[in-house]
Scaffold this active site. Sequence first.
Site, PDB file in Angstrom:
ATOM      1  N   ASN A  29       4.914 -45.038  36.486  1.00  8.95           N
ATOM      2  CA  ASN A  29       3.522 -45.396  36.755  1.00  8.95           C
ATOM      3  C   ASN A  29       3.393 -46.923  36.797  1.00  8.95           C
ATOM      4  O   ASN A  29       2.881 -47.560  35.870  1.00  8.95           O
ATOM      5  CB  ASN A  29       2.597 -44.787  35.697  1.00  8.95           C
ATOM      6  CG  ASN A  29       1.140 -44.903  36.068  1.00  8.95           C
ATOM      7  OD1 ASN A  29       0.762 -45.711  36.910  1.00  8.95           O
ATOM      8  ND2 ASN A  29       0.310 -44.100  35.423  1.00  8.95           N
ATOM      9  N   TYR A  36      -1.367 -52.815  31.979  1.00  2.00           N
ATOM     10  CA  TYR A  36      -1.133 -53.082  30.560  1.00  2.00           C
ATOM     11  C   TYR A  36      -0.468 -54.442  30.357  1.00  2.00           C
ATOM     12  O   TYR A  36      -0.756 -55.136  29.381  1.00  2.00           O
ATOM     13  CB  TYR A  36      -0.305 -51.967  29.922  1.00  2.00           C
ATOM     14  CG  TYR A  36      -1.050 -50.656  29.836  1.00  2.00           C
ATOM     15  CD1 TYR A  36      -2.319 -50.590  29.265  1.00  2.00           C
ATOM     16  CD2 TYR A  36      -0.500 -49.484  30.324  1.00  2.00           C
ATOM     17  CE1 TYR A  36      -3.012 -49.387  29.184  1.00  2.00           C
ATOM     18  CE2 TYR A  36      -1.182 -48.273  30.240  1.00  2.00           C
ATOM     19  CZ  TYR A  36      -2.433 -48.241  29.680  1.00  2.00           C
ATOM     20  OH  TYR A  36      -3.128 -47.056  29.590  1.00  2.00           O
ATOM     21  N   LYS A  38      -1.014 -57.095  32.142  1.00  2.00           N
ATOM     22  CA  LYS A  38      -2.102 -58.069  32.241  1.00  2.00           C
ATOM     23  C   LYS A  38      -2.944 -58.102  30.974  1.00  2.00           C
ATOM     24  O   LYS A  38      -3.595 -59.103  30.684  1.00  2.00           O
ATOM     25  CB  LYS A  38      -2.999 -57.751  33.442  1.00  2.00           C
ATOM     26  CG  LYS A  38      -2.344 -58.007  34.776  1.00  2.00           C
ATOM     27  CD  LYS A  38      -3.272 -57.631  35.904  1.00  2.00           C
ATOM     28  CE  LYS A  38      -2.571 -57.772  37.237  1.00  2.00           C
ATOM     29  NZ  LYS A  38      -3.430 -57.361  38.356  1.00  2.00           N
TER      30      LYS A  38
END
Length: 68
Positions: A29, A36, A38
């Site tokens: 994914n 996440y 970021k």
Amino acid sequence: GAQRLMAGVREVATGFGAPAIWLGVFERNARAIAFYGKCGFEDAGAGEFILGGDRQTDRILAASVATT
């Protein structure tokens, strides 16, 4: 949206006195992993996740609660 939700998660974790947040995300994914990242999450390893009869690998991510 997602940024507000993450801010809420950090707020709750702060209220519990937690120093960090850990989560698992499916290794394929890429969009979620980038989001996440970021948000300050870093790769902390891997974990196995069984979905029905399918054995999958999750990336385990961790972030300091204080990270913005």
